[in-house]
Design a protein around this motif. Structure first.
Motif, short mmCIF file in Angstrom:
data_model
loop_
_atom_site.label_atom_id
_atom_site.label_comp_id
_atom_site.label_asym_id
_atom_site.label_seq_id
_atom_site.Cartn_x
_atom_site.Cartn_y
_atom_site.Cartn_z
N THR A 196 8.50 -0.05 4.23
CA THR A 196 8.67 0.03 2.78
C THR A 196 7.34 0.11 2.04
O THR A 196 7.33 0.16 0.82
CB THR A 196 9.43 -1.21 2.25
OG1 THR A 196 8.61 -2.37 2.46
CG2 THR A 196 10.78 -1.37 2.92
N GLY A 197 6.25 0.09 2.77
CA GLY A 197 4.93 0.05 2.13
C GLY A 197 4.36 -1.36 2.07
O GLY A 197 3.26 -1.57 1.62
N GLU A 198 5.15 -2.34 2.53
CA GLU A 198 4.69 -3.71 2.57
C GLU A 198 4.34 -4.06 4.01
O GLU A 198 5.16 -3.91 4.91
CB GLU A 198 5.76 -4.66 2.06
CG GLU A 198 5.34 -6.11 2.11
CD GLU A 198 6.36 -7.04 1.49
OE1 GLU A 198 6.61 -6.92 0.28
OE2 GLU A 198 6.93 -7.85 2.23
N LEU A 199 3.12 -4.51 4.21
CA LEU A 199 2.64 -4.93 5.53
C LEU A 199 2.40 -6.43 5.50
O LEU A 199 1.74 -6.92 4.58
CB LEU A 199 1.35 -4.20 5.91
CG LEU A 199 1.39 -2.69 5.91
CD1 LEU A 199 0.00 -2.11 6.09
CD2 LEU A 199 2.31 -2.18 6.99
N LEU A 200 2.92 -7.14 6.48
CA LEU A 200 2.65 -8.56 6.62
C LEU A 200 1.68 -8.72 7.78
O LEU A 200 1.90 -8.20 8.87
CB LEU A 200 3.92 -9.35 6.90
CG LEU A 200 4.97 -9.29 5.80
CD1 LEU A 200 6.23 -10.05 6.24
CD2 LEU A 200 4.44 -9.87 4.50
N VAL A 201 0.58 -9.43 7.54
CA VAL A 201 -0.46 -9.58 8.54
C VAL A 201 -0.65 -11.08 8.80
O VAL A 201 -0.92 -11.85 7.88
CB VAL A 201 -1.78 -8.95 8.05
CG1 VAL A 201 -2.85 -9.06 9.13
CG2 VAL A 201 -1.57 -7.50 7.66
N ALA B 118 0.84 -1.20 0.00
CA ALA B 118 0.00 0.00 0.00
C ALA B 118 0.87 1.25 0.00
O ALA B 118 1.87 1.31 0.72
CB ALA B 118 -0.91 0.01 1.23
N ASP B 119 0.49 2.23 -0.81
CA ASP B 119 1.26 3.47 -0.84
C ASP B 119 0.49 4.64 -0.23
O ASP B 119 0.99 5.75 -0.16
CB ASP B 119 1.72 3.81 -2.24
CG ASP B 119 0.58 3.99 -3.23
OD1 ASP B 119 -0.59 3.87 -2.83
OD2 ASP B 119 0.87 4.25 -4.40
N ASP B 120 -0.72 4.38 0.27
CA ASP B 120 -1.48 5.42 0.97
C ASP B 120 -0.88 5.57 2.37
O ASP B 120 -0.77 4.59 3.11
CB ASP B 120 -2.94 5.01 1.06
CG ASP B 120 -3.83 6.06 1.71
OD1 ASP B 120 -3.30 6.98 2.37
OD2 ASP B 120 -5.05 5.96 1.58
N PRO B 121 -0.46 6.76 2.75
CA PRO B 121 0.15 6.95 4.08
C PRO B 121 -0.77 6.56 5.24
O PRO B 121 -0.29 6.26 6.33
CB PRO B 121 0.46 8.44 4.14
CG PRO B 121 0.36 8.95 2.75
CD PRO B 121 -0.48 7.99 1.97
N ALA B 122 -2.07 6.52 5.01
CA ALA B 122 -3.01 6.15 6.07
C ALA B 122 -3.14 4.63 6.21
O ALA B 122 -3.67 4.15 7.22
CB ALA B 122 -4.38 6.76 5.81
N ALA B 123 -2.67 3.87 5.25
CA ALA B 123 -2.86 2.41 5.26
C ALA B 123 -2.30 1.74 6.51
O ALA B 123 -3.00 0.91 7.12
CB ALA B 123 -2.30 1.79 4.00
N PRO B 124 -1.07 2.02 6.93
CA PRO B 124 -0.57 1.34 8.14
C PRO B 124 -1.45 1.57 9.37
O PRO B 124 -1.69 0.64 10.15
CB PRO B 124 0.83 1.93 8.33
CG PRO B 124 1.25 2.33 6.96
CD PRO B 124 -0.01 2.82 6.31
N ARG B 125 -1.94 2.77 9.53
CA ARG B 125 -2.84 3.07 10.67
C ARG B 125 -4.15 2.29 10.55
O ARG B 125 -4.63 1.71 11.52
CB ARG B 125 -3.16 4.57 10.72
CG ARG B 125 -2.31 5.37 11.61
CD ARG B 125 -2.83 6.79 11.79
NE ARG B 125 -3.53 7.38 10.65
CZ ARG B 125 -2.96 8.03 9.64
NH1 ARG B 125 -1.66 8.20 9.62
NH2 ARG B 125 -3.69 8.53 8.67
N GLU B 126 -4.73 2.32 9.37
CA GLU B 126 -6.00 1.63 9.15
C GLU B 126 -5.85 0.12 9.35
O GLU B 126 -6.69 -0.52 9.97
CB GLU B 126 -6.51 1.91 7.73
CG GLU B 126 -6.91 3.33 7.48
CD GLU B 126 -8.25 3.67 8.09
OE1 GLU B 126 -9.12 2.78 8.19
OE2 GLU B 126 -8.43 4.84 8.47
#
Length: 59
Positions: free
Chosen positions: A52-57, A27-35
């Motif tokens: 880096t814009g990559e989130l592992l869930v 995700a490249d939206d700055p709000a994505a990590p918070r959401e």
């Protein structure tokens, strides 16, 4: 995509995965990590954000 779409798509993907599976979200939206962090907290998932814009869930 702008938030909340990345988080909504992640929720759909996590429902389709077996328990304990890992999903990768780019995700490249700055709000994505918070959401995503808020969504993960609601569901008991663990999130790894390497900045880096990559989130592992993990579910």
């Amino acid at each position: 995509m702008r938030c909340p779409w990345p988080a909504l798509r992640l929720a759909k993907a996590m429902r389709a995965l077996p328990p304990g599976a890992t999903a990768r979200l780019l995700a490249d939206d700055p709000a994505a990590p918070r959401e995503v962090a808020a969504l993960a907290a609601e569901h008991g998932w663990q999130v790894h954000d390497d900045g880096t814009g990559e989130l592992l869930v993990n579910g």
